[in-house]
Scaffold this active site. Structure first.
Site, PDB file in Angstrom:
ATOM      1  N   CYS A  96       0.831  -1.198   0.000  1.00  0.00           N
ATOM      2  CA  CYS A  96       0.000   0.000   0.000  1.00  0.00           C
ATOM      3  C   CYS A  96       0.871   1.256   0.000  1.00  0.00           C
ATOM      4  O   CYS A  96       1.814   1.361   0.792  1.00  0.00           O
ATOM      5  CB  CYS A  96      -0.910   0.007   1.225  1.00  0.00           C
ATOM      6  SG  CYS A  96      -1.921   1.493   1.369  1.00  0.00           S
ATOM      7  N   CYS A 102      -0.261   5.592   7.412  1.00  0.00           N
ATOM      8  CA  CYS A 102      -1.565   5.119   7.866  1.00  0.00           C
ATOM      9  C   CYS A 102      -1.409   4.122   9.002  1.00  0.00           C
ATOM     10  O   CYS A 102      -0.590   3.206   8.939  1.00  0.00           O
ATOM     11  CB  CYS A 102      -2.325   4.481   6.702  1.00  0.00           C
ATOM     12  SG  CYS A 102      -3.971   3.889   7.152  1.00  0.00           S
ATOM     13  N   CYS A 105      -2.851  -0.435   8.977  1.00  0.00           N
ATOM     14  CA  CYS A 105      -2.061  -1.669   8.817  1.00  0.00           C
ATOM     15  C   CYS A 105      -0.608  -1.348   9.155  1.00  0.00           C
ATOM     16  O   CYS A 105       0.065  -0.699   8.362  1.00  0.00           O
ATOM     17  CB  CYS A 105      -2.140  -2.190   7.380  1.00  0.00           C
ATOM     18  SG  CYS A 105      -3.801  -2.535   6.791  1.00  0.00           S
ATOM     19  N   CYS A 188      -7.526   1.728  -0.319  1.00  0.00           N
ATOM     20  CA  CYS A 188      -7.269   0.892   0.851  1.00  0.00           C
ATOM     21  C   CYS A 188      -7.233  -0.547   0.377  1.00  0.00           C
ATOM     22  O   CYS A 188      -8.266  -1.110  -0.008  1.00  0.00           O
ATOM     23  CB  CYS A 188      -8.342   1.086   1.921  1.00  0.00           C
ATOM     24  SG  CYS A 188      -8.099   0.001   3.358  1.00  0.00           S
ATOM     25  N   PHE A 325     -21.230 -14.931  24.881  1.00  0.00           N
ATOM     26  CA  PHE A 325     -20.845 -13.796  24.032  1.00  0.00           C
ATOM     27  C   PHE A 325     -21.203 -14.132  22.572  1.00  0.00           C
ATOM     28  O   PHE A 325     -20.385 -13.998  21.676  1.00  0.00           O
ATOM     29  CB  PHE A 325     -19.357 -13.475  24.166  1.00  0.00           C
ATOM     30  CG  PHE A 325     -18.884 -13.295  25.580  1.00  0.00           C
ATOM     31  CD1 PHE A 325     -19.003 -12.080  26.232  1.00  0.00           C
ATOM     32  CD2 PHE A 325     -18.306 -14.358  26.272  1.00  0.00           C
ATOM     33  CE1 PHE A 325     -18.568 -11.920  27.543  1.00  0.00           C
ATOM     34  CE2 PHE A 325     -17.866 -14.210  27.584  1.00  0.00           C
ATOM     35  CZ  PHE A 325     -17.998 -12.991  28.216  1.00  0.00           C
ATOM     36  N   ASN A 330     -23.195 -16.152  15.214  1.00  0.00           N
ATOM     37  CA  ASN A 330     -22.158 -16.639  14.304  1.00  0.00           C
ATOM     38  C   ASN A 330     -21.759 -18.083  14.595  1.00  0.00           C
ATOM     39  O   ASN A 330     -21.529 -18.874  13.669  1.00  0.00           O
ATOM     40  CB  ASN A 330     -20.934 -15.723  14.397  1.00  0.00           C
ATOM     41  CG  ASN A 330     -19.866 -16.054  13.376  1.00  0.00           C
ATOM     42  OD1 ASN A 330     -20.127 -16.089  12.179  1.00  0.00           O
ATOM     43  ND2 ASN A 330     -18.643 -16.296  13.839  1.00  0.00           N
ATOM     44  N   GLU A 346     -25.776 -13.294  25.384  1.00  0.00           N
ATOM     45  CA  GLU A 346     -25.097 -12.076  24.945  1.00  0.00           C
ATOM     46  C   GLU A 346     -25.518 -10.924  25.847  1.00  0.00           C
ATOM     47  O   GLU A 346     -26.656 -10.884  26.325  1.00  0.00           O
ATOM     48  CB  GLU A 346     -25.467 -11.789  23.481  1.00  0.00           C
ATOM     49  CG  GLU A 346     -25.067 -10.442  22.938  1.00  0.00           C
ATOM     50  CD  GLU A 346     -23.569 -10.220  22.954  1.00  0.00           C
ATOM     51  OE1 GLU A 346     -23.158  -9.173  23.488  1.00  0.00           O
ATOM     52  OE2 GLU A 346     -22.814 -11.077  22.466  1.00  0.00           O
ATOM     53  N   ASP A 373     -26.066 -10.335  31.910  1.00  0.00           N
ATOM     54  CA  ASP A 373     -24.790  -9.762  32.343  1.00  0.00           C
ATOM     55  C   ASP A 373     -23.843 -10.922  32.643  1.00  0.00           C
ATOM     56  O   ASP A 373     -23.984 -11.612  33.660  1.00  0.00           O
ATOM     57  CB  ASP A 373     -25.008  -8.896  33.583  1.00  0.00           C
ATOM     58  CG  ASP A 373     -23.703  -8.322  34.129  1.00  0.00           C
ATOM     59  OD1 ASP A 373     -22.646  -8.516  33.491  1.00  0.00           O
ATOM     60  OD2 ASP A 373     -23.747  -7.692  35.198  1.00  0.00           O
ATOM     61  N   CYS A 420      -9.450 -12.688  21.081  1.00  0.00           N
ATOM     62  CA  CYS A 420      -8.816 -11.613  20.316  1.00  0.00           C
ATOM     63  C   CYS A 420      -7.709 -10.944  21.119  1.00  0.00           C
ATOM     64  O   CYS A 420      -7.213  -9.882  20.735  1.00  0.00           O
ATOM     65  CB  CYS A 420      -9.857 -10.592  19.860  1.00  0.00           C
ATOM     66  SG  CYS A 420     -10.788  -9.820  21.198  1.00  0.00           S
TER      67      CYS A 420
END
Length: 463
Positions: A96, A102, A105, A188, A325, A330, A346, A373, A420
């Site tokens: 890029c 930027c 990334c 992008c 969650f 999904n 959730e 919760d 994550c």
């Protein structure tokens, strides 16, 4: 590759406090030549300079670089490599043209295979450091195309006065590295090519608007066969401006939403639901989502991830499964195609409603969606009665510490944890191991190529 944990930010000193003033303080404008020894867990180069650790952006192990000091801390300094004197074999020319400025990334200077290998090592190091654990089997990384993969993004809009003076100019793009300023972009490469090509036209459209100074950002959400734009504006748009946006959407076959406040409202096409969709072909499912819903933005890796999670859970027809969650379903919906029953929980009520919509649209009647919760003890909730044979967790970056302290109550034979953040996964792994589970398998997923995000999946089995 070897990794080193970053030092925590130091406490602020107060007048009269003792400080070591013997060590010379780096000049923020100083440049120096240094050898990069290893990578940090933030995928920055690490060197030693004047007896301190130096974290260097845009630097790779084995390189000699010319760097500029950007910040000085009590226990470490920070710098950015401004010239690569001796490049590493894993260095590549960023694809890029905006990569140097930027912040979207930050790893484009590193070959994709080296990126995922580094992330795998980060995961294993974090599991060992914070969880005192190592997986019995390291899963092969889940990889896919490293460009054109991203289905959602937010483009900032800002008018900035040039340093040389004159009228403010429109800057349209993502945040700069380490700054709240925006990088002006013309393309992008991690967005699909068809949308990336529209970025110059989008910028021109904003400039034509009477209310251009009140447009704060534009969100793009891309479904399997539809692309939506959400225009966030802080003052009402004029009729002329609305007409410009509507024409643009019609010409380019886009769904258009205006967001004057908290909620976005569909403006084009007028008919039809406010939904996009993505498919999970292996399970015969199509999931619908609102353009501002949280979804996994890499559809290719998401399909591989869902397949892997279902395989690791080893779901049997008699199983009752808990999906925590769960978002808009999904994992919940694919699990329901294999299990007797699945309960998706959730914290956001609107997403549970979306999940139920998806279950109904796909003809699945063996799913309950519950809003709760998850930081509280939910083991005595009505939907938890009867227990669970298998459990899936997909928490935010903060992890699921309260959850893992409670789910031992169910004595599930398998727990699959989608993460994550390897640091919180490692912390939670230690809790699960203490509660009688073993870390059977773990591996990384290249959900966000060219970024420092480390996505992973782990299987815990009851001892």
């Amino acid at each position: 590759m070897r990794f080193k944990k970053s030092s925590p930010p130091p406490k602020k000193s107060h007048p009269g406090s003792s400080r070591n003033t013997d060590r010379p303080r780096p000049n923020p404008r100083e440049t120096l030549e240094i050898d990069i020894e290893q990578l940090s867990h933030e995928v920055r180069g690490i060197a030693r300079y004047r007896g301190k650790t130096l974290f260097v952006d845009n630097a790779l192990p084995g390189e000699k670089v010319k760097a500029r000091i950007t910040a000085s801390r009590a226990k470490f300094d920070e710098a950015v490599a401004i010239e690569i004197l001796e490049p590493a074999a894993i260095r590549q020319t960023p694809p890029c043209p905006h990569a140097a400025e930027c912040g979207g990334c930050s790893l484009q200077h590193m070959a994709p295979q080296a990126q995922i290998e580094a992330k795998q090592q980060i995961l294993l190091d974090q599991l060992q450091r914070f969880g005192k654990a190592a997986p019995e089997e390291v899963l092969p990384p889940l990889t896919g195309p490293d460009l054109g993969y991203r289905s959602k993004a937010r483009l900032g809009v800002r008018y900035v006065k040039p340093k040389s003076g004159g009228k403010p100019e429109l800057v349209f793009g993502f945040r700069e590295k380490g700054s709240n300023n925006l990088t002006d972009i013309s393309q992008c490469l991690v967005l699909p090519e068809a949308f990336s090509a529209l970025i110059p036209e989008l910028k021109q459209l904003v400039e034509r608007c009477n209310t251009r100074r009140h447009i704060s950002h534009i969100e793009v959400a891309i479904g399997e066969d539809t692309t939506a734009l959400v225009v966030r504006h802080l003052q009402p748009l004029t009729n002329e401006d609305r007409s410009l946006w509507l024409t643009f959407a019609q010409v380019h076959d886009l769904h258009l939403y205006f967001q004057p406040g908290e909620e976005a409202h569909k403006a084009w096409p007028e008919a039809g639901p406010e939904r996009l969709a993505y498919a999970l072909p292996e399970f015969g499912l199509t999931l619908q989502f609102h353009p501002q819903d949280f979804i996994q933005v890499n559809f290719g890796i998401n399909r591989k991830m869902v397949h892997t999670a279902i395989e690791l859970l080893d779901i049997q027809p008699k199983d009752r499964v808990l999906d925590l969650f769960c978002g808009l379903g999904n994992f919940t919906l694919p699990i329901a195609t294999r299990a007797r029953e699945v309960v998706g929980v959730e914290g956001i009520l609107e997403l549970t409603r979306r999940g139920q919509e998806n279950a109904t649209a796909n003809g699945l009647a063996n799913i309950q969606f519950q809003a709760a919760d998850l930081t509280a003890d939910f083991t005595r909730s009505p939907w938890a009665r009867g227990g669970f044979d298998k459990i899936l967790l997909d928490p935010p970056r903060t992890g699921a510490l309260e959850v893992v302290r409670n789910i031992g109550h169910f004595n599930a034979s398998r727990i699959v944890y989608v993460s994550c953040n390897p640091a919180t996964l490692a912390r939670d792994a230690a809790e699960l191991i203490q509660r009688g589970y073993r870390l059977s398998k773990a591996g990384v997923m290249d959900m966000f190529p060219h970024t420092t995000h480390v996505e992973s999946i782990a299987l815990f089995e009851r001892q």
